[in-house]
Enzyme design. Structure first.
Site, PDB file in Angstrom:
ATOM      1  N   LYS A  38       0.823  -1.208   0.000  1.00  0.00           N
ATOM      2  CA  LYS A  38       0.000   0.000   0.000  1.00  0.00           C
ATOM      3  C   LYS A  38       0.858   1.259   0.000  1.00  0.00           C
ATOM      4  O   LYS A  38       0.618   2.195   0.733  1.00  0.00           O
ATOM      5  CB  LYS A  38      -0.904  -0.006   1.239  1.00  0.00           C
ATOM      6  CG  LYS A  38      -1.851  -1.190   1.287  1.00  0.00           C
ATOM      7  CD  LYS A  38      -2.696  -1.163   2.544  1.00  0.00           C
ATOM      8  CE  LYS A  38      -3.586  -2.354   2.672  1.00  0.00           C
ATOM      9  NZ  LYS A  38      -4.516  -2.570   1.621  1.00  0.00           N
ATOM     10  N   CYS A  39       1.846   1.258  -0.868  1.00  0.00           N
ATOM     11  CA  CYS A  39       2.829   2.342  -0.922  1.00  0.00           C
ATOM     12  C   CYS A  39       2.740   3.024  -2.282  1.00  0.00           C
ATOM     13  O   CYS A  39       2.298   2.424  -3.264  1.00  0.00           O
ATOM     14  CB  CYS A  39       4.221   1.722  -0.717  1.00  0.00           C
ATOM     15  SG  CYS A  39       5.627   2.824  -0.939  1.00  0.00           S
ATOM     16  N   GLY A  40       3.167   4.253  -2.348  1.00  0.00           N
ATOM     17  CA  GLY A  40       3.208   4.946  -3.631  1.00  0.00           C
ATOM     18  C   GLY A  40       4.122   4.254  -4.634  1.00  0.00           C
ATOM     19  O   GLY A  40       3.963   4.422  -5.844  1.00  0.00           O
ATOM     20  N   THR A  42       4.356   0.916  -4.784  1.00  0.00           N
ATOM     21  CA  THR A  42       3.827  -0.433  -5.016  1.00  0.00           C
ATOM     22  C   THR A  42       3.715  -0.781  -6.497  1.00  0.00           C
ATOM     23  O   THR A  42       3.997  -1.925  -6.874  1.00  0.00           O
ATOM     24  CB  THR A  42       2.479  -0.621  -4.287  1.00  0.00           C
ATOM     25  OG1 THR A  42       2.702  -0.457  -2.882  1.00  0.00           O
ATOM     26  CG2 THR A  42       1.884  -1.991  -4.536  1.00  0.00           C
TER      27      THR A  42
END
Length: 182
Positions: A38-40, A42
């Protein structure tokens, strides 16, 4: 693991919580990445999978990517191992190994991460991981060859990885020293 001399000395846990002896990768070129769902960054899973398939096609027994899910940066990988595995496969078709969720910094950091950070510190000698999707390139000799920040796109790593794939395996430091006299 203060006595560790190469990447192959470690046994992080696989997705089922069992030891994954890195010695089984001896002689391969390995790209190690701390990942998050859930990361930028990803979407880099897509680029990593493409890179893996491209290089694995031309070097099927010589290249591997290892993903290490980590929840230490903004709680961006909160799921359990099964949830993480499903996410990677369903959303990005990830076919390279994604191991057990782990810490990459701090008192509970996975020892292989401590060793990689000590082997190749970041900018200004920093020996910590700054964010998700930092990458380490391990050569055939089990030594860290390069380190990239989270912002490095997987496709930008291809030339460096291909260069390492062309390099002949050199003996590790301990093998080069020869047998000990008794």
């Amino acid at each position: 693991m203060a006595s560790a001399t190469s990447f192959y000395d470690f046994k992080p846990l696989d997705k089922k919580g069992q030891p994954y002896p890195l010695v089984s990768l001896k002689g391969k070129v390995v790209l190690v990445v701390n990942t998050a769902s859930k990361c930028g960054f990803t979407p880099q899973f897509e680029g990593l999978e493409k890179l893996y398939k491209d290089l694995h096609a031309s070097h099927p027994n010589d290249f591997l990517i290892l993903g290490f899910p980590c929840n230490q940066f903004g709680n961006q990988d909160p799921g359990d191992n099964d949830t993480i595995q499903s996410f990677c496969q369903l959303n990005y078709g990830v076919s390279f190994p994604v191991l057990s969720k782990t810490d990459v910094n701090g008192a509970h950091a996975e020892p292989v991460w401590e060793w990689m950070k000590a082997s190749m510190p970041g900018l200004l000698g920093v020996k910590r991981i700054k964010w998700n999707f930092e990458k380490f390139l391990i050569g055939r000799d089990g030594e860290v060859k390069q380190r990239w920040a989270s912002t490095a796109k997987p496709e930008s790593l291809k030339a460096a990885i291909e260069h390492e794939l062309q390099a002949a395996a050199k003996p590790s430091k301990t093998e080069a020293a020869g047998p000990k006299a008794t």
